[in-house]
Scaffold this active site. Sequence first.
Site, PDB file in Angstrom:
ATOM      1  CD  GLU A 247      -2.875  -1.429   0.552  1.00 20.51           C
ATOM      2  OE1 GLU A 247      -3.189  -0.469  -0.169  1.00 20.51           O
ATOM      3  OE2 GLU A 247      -3.468  -2.509   0.532  1.00 20.51           O
ATOM      4  CB  CYS A 281      -2.014   7.251   1.042  1.00 23.55           C
ATOM      5  SG  CYS A 281      -3.197   6.185   1.815  1.00 23.55           S
ATOM      6  CD  GLU A 370       2.636  10.232  -1.190  1.00 24.16           C
ATOM      7  OE1 GLU A 370       3.750   9.702  -1.045  1.00 24.16           O
ATOM      8  OE2 GLU A 370       1.571   9.696  -0.839  1.00 24.16           O
TER       9      GLU A 370
HETATM   10  P1  NAD Z   1       8.043   5.235   4.997  1.00 24.89           P
HETATM   11  O1  NAD Z   1       8.078   4.444   3.749  1.00 24.89           O
HETATM   12  O2  NAD Z   1       9.149   6.180   5.277  1.00 24.89           O
HETATM   13  O3  NAD Z   1       8.030   4.240   6.269  1.00 24.89           O
HETATM   14  C1  NAD Z   1       7.049   3.255   6.432  1.00 24.89           C
HETATM   15  C2  NAD Z   1       7.624   2.088   7.210  1.00 24.89           C
HETATM   16  O4  NAD Z   1       8.644   1.453   6.437  1.00 24.89           O
HETATM   17  C3  NAD Z   1       8.283   2.481   8.521  1.00 24.89           C
HETATM   18  O5  NAD Z   1       7.994   1.477   9.470  1.00 24.89           O
HETATM   19  C4  NAD Z   1       9.761   2.527   8.167  1.00 24.89           C
HETATM   20  O6  NAD Z   1      10.610   2.272   9.271  1.00 24.89           O
HETATM   21  C5  NAD Z   1       9.868   1.424   7.137  1.00 24.89           C
HETATM   22  N1  NAD Z   1      10.912   1.622   6.129  1.00 24.89           N
HETATM   23  C6  NAD Z   1      11.288   2.790   5.537  1.00 24.89           C
HETATM   24  N2  NAD Z   1      12.234   2.559   4.604  1.00 24.89           N
HETATM   25  C7  NAD Z   1      12.438   1.220   4.590  1.00 24.89           C
HETATM   26  C8  NAD Z   1      13.298   0.362   3.832  1.00 24.89           C
HETATM   27  N3  NAD Z   1      14.124   0.846   2.902  1.00 24.89           N
HETATM   28  N4  NAD Z   1      13.259  -0.965   4.074  1.00 24.89           N
HETATM   29  C9  NAD Z   1      12.415  -1.475   5.008  1.00 24.89           C
HETATM   30  N5  NAD Z   1      11.586  -0.709   5.755  1.00 24.89           N
HETATM   31  C10 NAD Z   1      11.603   0.620   5.544  1.00 24.89           C
HETATM   32  O7  NAD Z   1       6.614   5.940   5.043  1.00 24.89           O
HETATM   33  P2  NAD Z   1       6.033   6.985   6.096  1.00 24.89           P
HETATM   34  O8  NAD Z   1       6.761   8.273   5.937  1.00 24.89           O
HETATM   35  O9  NAD Z   1       5.950   6.366   7.442  1.00 24.89           O
HETATM   36  O10 NAD Z   1       4.529   7.110   5.535  1.00 24.89           O
HETATM   37  C11 NAD Z   1       4.203   7.944   4.476  1.00 24.89           C
HETATM   38  C12 NAD Z   1       4.038   7.180   3.185  1.00 24.89           C
HETATM   39  O11 NAD Z   1       3.116   6.116   3.336  1.00 24.89           O
HETATM   40  C13 NAD Z   1       3.452   8.047   2.079  1.00 24.89           C
HETATM   41  O12 NAD Z   1       4.162   7.827   0.892  1.00 24.89           O
HETATM   42  C14 NAD Z   1       2.009   7.549   1.943  1.00 24.89           C
HETATM   43  O13 NAD Z   1       1.418   7.747   0.709  1.00 24.89           O
HETATM   44  C15 NAD Z   1       2.170   6.122   2.257  1.00 24.89           C
HETATM   45  N6  NAD Z   1       0.900   5.546   2.682  1.00 24.89           N
HETATM   46  C16 NAD Z   1       0.193   4.779   1.812  1.00 24.89           C
HETATM   47  C17 NAD Z   1      -1.042   4.241   2.179  1.00 24.89           C
HETATM   48  C18 NAD Z   1      -1.833   3.376   1.259  1.00 24.89           C
HETATM   49  O14 NAD Z   1      -2.785   2.764   1.716  1.00 24.89           O
HETATM   50  N7  NAD Z   1      -1.525   3.273  -0.019  1.00 24.89           N
HETATM   51  C19 NAD Z   1      -1.552   4.510   3.442  1.00 24.89           C
HETATM   52  C20 NAD Z   1      -0.811   5.306   4.307  1.00 24.89           C
HETATM   53  C21 NAD Z   1       0.418   5.817   3.920  1.00 24.89           C
END
Ligand code: NAD
Length: 470
Positions: A247, A281, A370
């Site tokens: 997601e 999102c 985004e």
């Molecule tokens: P993020 O990708 O920075 O982090 C999300 C999670 O992934 C965290 O737990 C983080 O520690 C982990 N993570 C980050 N980089 C990683 C890597 N390289 N390898 C493994 N794990 C990793 O996202 P965020 O800043 O917490 O959230 C915002 C993003 O989430 C936005 O892009 C938003 O659109 C997206 N989002 C999407 C949905 C959906 O349903 N499509 C819903 C909510 C948020």
Amino acid sequence: MAGKEYLTGCFVGSHFVDTRDALAVEDKFRLKALASVSVATPDVAERALSLAASYQPTAGYRRAEILRRVRDRLAARREAFRDLLVAEAGFPLRDAEGEVARAIETLALSAEEAKRIGGEVVPFDGAPGGAGRMGFTMRVPVGVVVAITPFNAPLNTVCHKIGPAFAAGNAVILKPSEKTPLVANLLASLFAEAGCPPGGLAVLHGGPPVAEALLADQRPGFYAFTGSTAAGASIHAKAGLRRTQMELGSIAGTIIMADADLDMAIPKCVGASFRKAGQVCTSIQMLLVERSVYDEVRERYVDGVGRLVAGDPAEAGTDVGPMISVAAAERVEGMLGGETVLTGGAREGAVLSPTVIERPADDSRALTEEIFGPVACLVPIEDLEEAISRINGTLYGLATGLFTSDIDTAFAAARRLRVGGVHINETSSSRVDLMPYGGVKASGFGHEGPKYAVREMSEERLITFSGLSG
Ligand code: NAD
């Protein structure tokens, strides 16, 4: 949380375990330390993985009972969860209450799904090679599910991962966002109280390295991820042949056609651009308005947005709180170029006032990246054709809203928009937790919604019978 006794360990074997590595968690509005959370060390991760790998699920009706008990406990402690979301995630009270209410529902839906995991009878005698044979399918757990979650729905997204994964009979290891770990721990404590077996749920804290360690281990069979597209791509690549649910990011659009009921559309659009400071999102990033009603919509929409109150999320009248960090607010501020700002645009610390910009250039950052903040782009369009091409022209494809009173327009949009969900007379941000929810293109694949997620987080096994007498 009157005494501010936060749960700060990693949750392993139904207990909170402290480690030597710490992660600072701060109040997102006051920018003061809230707690220091233990980061999962390799030995703690190994204990979680070995407990999860040897977990034997109880019967479906018992899993349903456990999820219902978690749901009841969450409902009984809703204020504690709300207050923690206000402090740790910076959500205004209303957004925090909404998130808790939805998490309660997500757990209830997951509990129901635990009781209806079935298969189908395969009509073998319909093909020559199958004559005299019988068969059926059954769904079995994938085993160990790893959930990696973001900061922007730190309770409900976690419930959308843990609920269906547990309902399907899996052990779950959650790696919540390092920006919002406390609410995950509070939820985990409810699983322990509700009688979840020790291997059924673990919560490991830390940043990407903890997630990467869980990807390097071959025991998990499924990775359920919500977060940015870049992180999702990296996780998916490392999962190899193991399955994933992705997601990811989005540039969500909502279209207002000239024949729309504007009294319905405009207030819905105001609400859907700025919840959680736009860190949703499906939050409306592009509001596409047919030219003949553009001036009227602009005036009424900008007026509505201008009335939103930005500031302290703990105050009852606040509509828009801080972003997740000062750096995040600065990032969004930096994305605004020379566009006309119709309202907002001011920043104080992590709070960016609700901002509407008009007609950004097609190649501007505001229309091609985004934003994930309290900024909406107002864009006039000639017709549905232009709206579809603008939405389909982005890298993403999560959800689109369309306001119209014309059924042909609605069907044309439904057929031609390349997104995971098209919502007629709702905004892109409309969601009921039982519906299938997921994106296409750079917004990912797979579906949340407990019924759909249970299917994804289980494996279909075929059983056949031959040589039966009689
Ligand atoms: P993020 O990708 O920075 O982090 C999300 C999670 O992934 C965290 O737990 C983080 O520690 C982990 N993570 C980050 N980089 C990683 C890597 N390289 N390898 C493994 N794990 C990793 O996202 P965020 O800043 O917490 O959230 C915002 C993003 O989430 C936005 O892009 C938003 O659109 C997206 N989002 C999407 C949905 C959906 O349903 N499509 C819903 C909510 C948020």
